[in-house]
Each structure stands twice: as structure tokens, then as C-alpha cells.
Design an enzyme around this catalytic site. Structure first.
Site, PDB file in Angstrom:
ATOM      1  N   LYS A  75      48.850  27.078 -15.810  1.00 20.95           N
ATOM      2  CA  LYS A  75      49.394  25.993 -16.397  1.00 20.95           C
ATOM      3  C   LYS A  75      48.409  25.675 -17.542  1.00 20.95           C
ATOM      4  O   LYS A  75      48.748  25.126 -18.721  1.00 20.95           O
ATOM      5  CB  LYS A  75      49.750  24.999 -15.865  1.00 20.95           C
ATOM      6  N   ASP A 111      57.079  18.558 -16.863  1.00 14.48           N
ATOM      7  CA  ASP A 111      57.030  17.775 -15.658  1.00 14.48           C
ATOM      8  C   ASP A 111      56.816  16.318 -15.510  1.00 14.48           C
ATOM      9  O   ASP A 111      57.341  15.916 -14.862  1.00 14.48           O
ATOM     10  CB  ASP A 111      55.211  18.124 -15.015  1.00 14.48           C
ATOM     11  N   GLY A 137      45.136  15.576  -9.680  1.00 23.00           N
ATOM     12  CA  GLY A 137      45.193  16.750 -10.138  1.00 23.00           C
ATOM     13  C   GLY A 137      46.109  17.084 -11.258  1.00 23.00           C
ATOM     14  O   GLY A 137      46.426  16.067 -12.022  1.00 23.00           O
ATOM     15  N   ALA A 139      49.606  17.478 -11.278  1.00 21.78           N
ATOM     16  CA  ALA A 139      50.677  16.779 -11.326  1.00 21.78           C
ATOM     17  C   ALA A 139      50.454  15.357 -11.503  1.00 21.78           C
ATOM     18  O   ALA A 139      51.095  14.667 -12.265  1.00 21.78           O
ATOM     19  CB  ALA A 139      51.279  17.019  -9.506  1.00 21.78           C
ATOM     20  N   ARG A 164      35.788  13.357 -11.806  1.00 24.72           N
ATOM     21  CA  ARG A 164      36.440  14.278 -12.351  1.00 24.72           C
ATOM     22  C   ARG A 164      37.815  13.580 -13.130  1.00 24.72           C
ATOM     23  O   ARG A 164      38.568  14.479 -13.622  1.00 24.72           O
ATOM     24  CB  ARG A 164      37.018  15.244 -11.217  1.00 24.72           C
TER      25      ARG A 164
HETATM   26  P1  NAP Z   1      46.167  19.789  -7.421  1.00 26.50           P
HETATM   27  O1  NAP Z   1      45.973  20.256  -8.849  1.00 26.50           O
HETATM   28  O2  NAP Z   1      45.360  20.801  -6.480  1.00 26.50           O
HETATM   29  O3  NAP Z   1      45.652  18.318  -7.174  1.00 26.50           O
HETATM   30  C1  NAP Z   1      45.819  17.683  -5.864  1.00 26.50           C
HETATM   31  C2  NAP Z   1      44.882  16.570  -6.041  1.00 26.50           C
HETATM   32  O4  NAP Z   1      45.083  15.836  -4.479  1.00 26.50           O
HETATM   33  C3  NAP Z   1      43.557  16.407  -6.308  1.00 26.50           C
HETATM   34  O5  NAP Z   1      43.078  15.357  -7.138  1.00 26.50           O
HETATM   35  C4  NAP Z   1      42.799  16.467  -4.721  1.00 26.50           C
HETATM   36  O6  NAP Z   1      41.662  16.036  -4.817  1.00 26.50           O
HETATM   37  C5  NAP Z   1      43.926  15.754  -4.217  1.00 26.50           C
HETATM   38  N1  NAP Z   1      43.655  15.821  -2.618  1.00 26.50           N
HETATM   39  C6  NAP Z   1      44.058  16.868  -2.061  1.00 26.50           C
HETATM   40  N2  NAP Z   1      43.979  16.940  -0.657  1.00 26.50           N
HETATM   41  C7  NAP Z   1      43.300  15.566  -0.668  1.00 26.50           C
HETATM   42  C8  NAP Z   1      42.897  14.815   0.569  1.00 26.50           C
HETATM   43  N3  NAP Z   1      43.007  15.304   1.823  1.00 26.50           N
HETATM   44  N4  NAP Z   1      42.346  13.463   0.139  1.00 26.50           N
HETATM   45  C9  NAP Z   1      42.179  13.066  -0.952  1.00 26.50           C
HETATM   46  N5  NAP Z   1      42.647  13.874  -1.903  1.00 26.50           N
HETATM   47  C10 NAP Z   1      43.132  14.957  -1.849  1.00 26.50           C
HETATM   48  O7  NAP Z   1      47.576  20.173  -6.886  1.00 26.50           O
HETATM   49  P2  NAP Z   1      49.008  19.496  -8.019  1.00 26.50           P
HETATM   50  O8  NAP Z   1      49.385  20.579  -8.695  1.00 26.50           O
HETATM   51  O9  NAP Z   1      48.469  18.286  -8.691  1.00 26.50           O
HETATM   52  O10 NAP Z   1      49.922  19.234  -6.797  1.00 26.50           O
HETATM   53  C11 NAP Z   1      49.738  17.919  -5.852  1.00 26.50           C
HETATM   54  C12 NAP Z   1      51.096  17.872  -4.984  1.00 26.50           C
HETATM   55  O11 NAP Z   1      52.163  17.386  -5.824  1.00 26.50           O
HETATM   56  C13 NAP Z   1      51.363  19.038  -4.344  1.00 26.50           C
HETATM   57  O12 NAP Z   1      51.676  18.784  -2.946  1.00 26.50           O
HETATM   58  C14 NAP Z   1      52.607  19.761  -4.831  1.00 26.50           C
HETATM   59  O13 NAP Z   1      53.440  20.416  -4.201  1.00 26.50           O
HETATM   60  C15 NAP Z   1      53.182  18.519  -5.606  1.00 26.50           C
HETATM   61  N6  NAP Z   1      53.977  18.653  -6.837  1.00 26.50           N
HETATM   62  C16 NAP Z   1      55.383  18.507  -6.650  1.00 26.50           C
HETATM   63  C17 NAP Z   1      55.867  18.855  -7.870  1.00 26.50           C
HETATM   64  C18 NAP Z   1      57.399  18.392  -8.047  1.00 26.50           C
HETATM   65  O14 NAP Z   1      58.147  19.151  -9.026  1.00 26.50           O
HETATM   66  N7  NAP Z   1      57.803  17.698  -6.898  1.00 26.50           N
HETATM   67  C19 NAP Z   1      55.368  19.051  -9.359  1.00 26.50           C
HETATM   68  C20 NAP Z   1      54.015  19.551  -8.881  1.00 26.50           C
HETATM   69  C21 NAP Z   1      53.204  19.229  -8.079  1.00 26.50           C
HETATM   70  P3  NAP Z   1      40.296  16.911  -5.290  1.00 26.50           P
HETATM   71  O15 NAP Z   1      40.214  16.917  -6.719  1.00 26.50           O
HETATM   72  O16 NAP Z   1      38.978  16.196  -4.868  1.00 26.50           O
HETATM   73  O17 NAP Z   1      40.374  18.163  -4.525  1.00 26.50           O
END
Ligand code: NAP
Length: 286
Positions: A75, A111, A137, A139, A164
Site C-alpha cells: 500500500k 479506506d 498503523g 488503518a 512512531r
Molecule cells: P498495522 O499497520 O499492522 O497496525 C496495527 C496497529 O495496532 C499498530 O499501531 C500496532 O502497534 C497496534 N497493535 C497491534 N497489536 C497490539 C497490541 N497487542 N497492543 C497494542 N497495540 C497493538 O495493521 P492495520 O493494517 O492498521 O490493521 C489494523 C486492524 O484493522 C487489523 O485487525 C485489520 O484487520 C483491521 N482492518 C480492517 C479494515 C476493514 O476494512 N474493516 C481495513 C484495514 C484494517 P505497533 O506499531 O506498536 O506494532
């Protein structure tokens, strides 16, 4: 297009590129929508390794592909390879949709629109609201951009690594929305308790990641607020379960998933996307 054997030389091709891509539900959702509108289109998944991304984009263009969805891990990288980019995608630093133009690929992100559609479907306005986003992150970037542009009153981002999240804070501020970043262990409970809209943009609660867990304890959630979980598998996460018990408006991630796809579909085909059909297709495969 009703069946794969109906493909002809005139059939329009759209696709998703990711690595891996086998888990993607986008083909099921888009092919259901093409069938519903009897459009001569087909949507296929392609696994593209990061090193192959430039060649893949040139190849898809040369092959006449009409539209592309871009998913993890491409992305951000794809932004360097498009000939033009929309203001939305540039602002959040992420592209999930490519549109074919005479000059080359145009990059866009749907998004934020998908996220806002979830709120619209539940008649939730964000204007002037105190909002809290958990996670910083990819999303979260789309969510911060969309909320700031929609006139949210203030945004608090709760991040595991606050250092970050500086760009995310700037994104909110550049859109005239007071935005701050705090660590989980520094005031998260107070911020959540005051949130009128609480968004989970972490993977906590997602099947296979942190199954059965919630990013916050139930007692923190403000009764009657709106709680939006971007996780869509399962649909009712522990967070949403707790929020329902506190009489909150709850929104799950499936609508966002369908709506970001619907927005891409409309850009490619020029037709209004059959959102209900796309939701049902997703429900059937989850
Ligand atoms: P990403 O870029 O990997 O970001 C995830 C974020 O969550 C990061 O800031 C990470 O922190 C934090 N995190 C993960 N585990 C954690 C924990 N145990 N405690 C505290 N913080 C935690 O992922 P993403 O693409 O943003 O996606 C995030 C979620 O949204 C996923 O579940 C994904 O399936 C969902 N999503 C849904 C849609 C939809 O259309 N519904 C679209 C996009 C994403 P760090 O940076 O410190 O690792």
C-alpha cells in the site's frame, strides 16, 4: 458475467495484488457485485512479491487490466510507481485502489470513505465529537484522515510506540483537528472514558492474533458512546460485546471492508456498487 466460462475477449479484468493474497475476500465480494449488475467484468487475485511490484504494475497495465486493489504489503510502496495520486491517498500516505488512465495508473485510497460509510449506515455524526483511536498503523492513518476531514472535535491516538505516531498526529493537525498521541500506560483509561467515538484500529480481538481479547477493559467504555471495531473476523469482538452491554452504538469492520470495495468498484465501472450484495458475499465467506 455469471460464470467463469462466460469470459470473452471483451471481458474487463480487475484484480487485487498482495503478498500473500490467498486470504483475500475481495474476489468473492467483487465478483458477486459484477454478477448482480450483469457486468462483463471479472476480478482475480495475484500474489506479487515486493521485489516484483514494479514489473507487476507495468505488466498489468500492458495487459489492459482496468482496475487494481492493492493490499498488504504494497500500500505504501505502490505510491512511488503510479503516474498520479489523489489528494486522499497522498494525505494518508497509502494507496489501495489503482485506476487505469491514458497516462498510466492513478493511485487512490478508499479506506477513509469505507470507514465513514460505516458511521453513516449507523446514523453516527462525528462533527465536534471527542474521538479516540487505538492503534497507529495503516488503518489508523485512513481513520485519522477521514475523521479530521469530517470535522471531529478532537482526536486522541493511543499507541504502543507513540514516537512512531508523529506523522499521524500531523495528519490530524493539518486538517485543523486538535490531535494528540498518548501511550497505553499514560492516560488511556481517562481518554477512553471520555470518548464519544472509540475506534479499535489494532488487531486485538482478531481471530488468530489476540483471540478473545479486548484492547480496553469494559469498565472504561463510556455508556451510550459509539464503539467502532475495524476487526471483522469475528464480527462481534470482545470489545463490541462489552460495548453492547454498555448500551453503545456498535459498528463492526465488515461494513468498512465492503464499503471500501464498493468505492473502488464504482470508480472502475462508473456504476453504483450493490453494497448489500457485497456485504452478503463477505458474510457468506466469513
Ligand atoms: P498495522 O499497520 O499492522 O497496525 C496495527 C496497529 O495496532 C499498530 O499501531 C500496532 O502497534 C497496534 N497493535 C497491534 N497489536 C497490539 C497490541 N497487542 N497492543 C497494542 N497495540 C497493538 O495493521 P492495520 O493494517 O492498521 O490493521 C489494523 C486492524 O484493522 C487489523 O485487525 C485489520 O484487520 C483491521 N482492518 C480492517 C479494515 C476493514 O476494512 N474493516 C481495513 C484495514 C484494517 P505497533 O506499531 O506498536 O506494532
Amino acid at each position: 458475467m455469471n460464470n467463469i466460462i462466460d469470459i470473452t475477449g471483451a471481458t474487463n479484468v480487475a484484480c487485487v495484488i498482495g503478498y500473500p493474497v490467498a486470504h483475500s475476500q475481495s474476489p468473492i465480494m467483487h465478483n458477486a457485485a459484477f454478477r448482480e449488475l450483469a457486468l462483463d467484468w471479472i476480478y482475480v487475485p495475484f500474489g506479487v512479491a515486493p521485489d516484483d511490484l514494479p514489473a507487476a504494475l507495468s505488466g498489468l497495465y500492458a495487459l489492459g487490466v482496468r482496475g487494481v486493489n492493492v493490499t498488504i504489503p504494497h500500500k505504501e510502496a505502490v505510491m512511488q510507481l503510479v503516474t498520479s495520486i489523489s489528494a486522499e491517498a497522498a494525505a494518508i500516505g497509502s494507496v489501495n485502489t489503482l485506476l487505469r488512465t491514458a497516462a498510466g495508473w492513478h493511485g487512490h485510497s478508499t479506506d477513509g470513505e469505507g470507514f465513514m460509510r460505516g458511521l453513516l449506515e449507523h446514523n453516527v455524526s462525528v462533527t465536534g465529537k471527542r474521538t479516540v483511536i487505538m492503534g497507529a498503523g495503516g488503518a489508523a492513518r485512513a481513520v485519522v484522515g477521514a475523521l479530521a476531514q469530517a470535522g471531529a472535535g478532537e482526536i486522541t491516538i493511543i499507541a504502543r510506540h507513540p514516537e512512531r505516531a508523529h506523522e499521524l498526529q500531523l495528519l490530524g493537525q493539518q486538517n485543523n483537528c486538535p490531535t494528540r498521541v498518548i501511550a497505553w500506560d499514560a492516560g488511556a483509561q481517562a481518554a477512553v472514558a471520555q470518548a464519544e467515538l472509540l475506534v479499535n484500529a489494532t488487531s486485538i480481538g482478531m481471530t488468530g492474533k489476540a483471540d478473545g481479547e479486548s484492547p480496553v477493559s469494559a469498565a472504561w467504555i463510556a455508556p451510550g458512546s459509539c464503539v467502532y471495531d475495524l476487526v471483522y473476523n469475528p464480527r462481534i469482538t470482545p470489545l463490541l460485546h462489552a460495548a453492547k452491554a454498555r448500551n453503545c452504538v456498535t459498528i463492526d469492520g465488515l461494513m468498512m471492508l465492503a464499503a471500501q470495495g464498493a468505492a473502488s468498484f464504482s470508480l472502475w465501472t462508473g456504476c453504483e456498487a450493490p453494497l448489500k450484495t457485497m456485504m452478503e458475499a463477505l458474510e457468506s465467506c466469513l
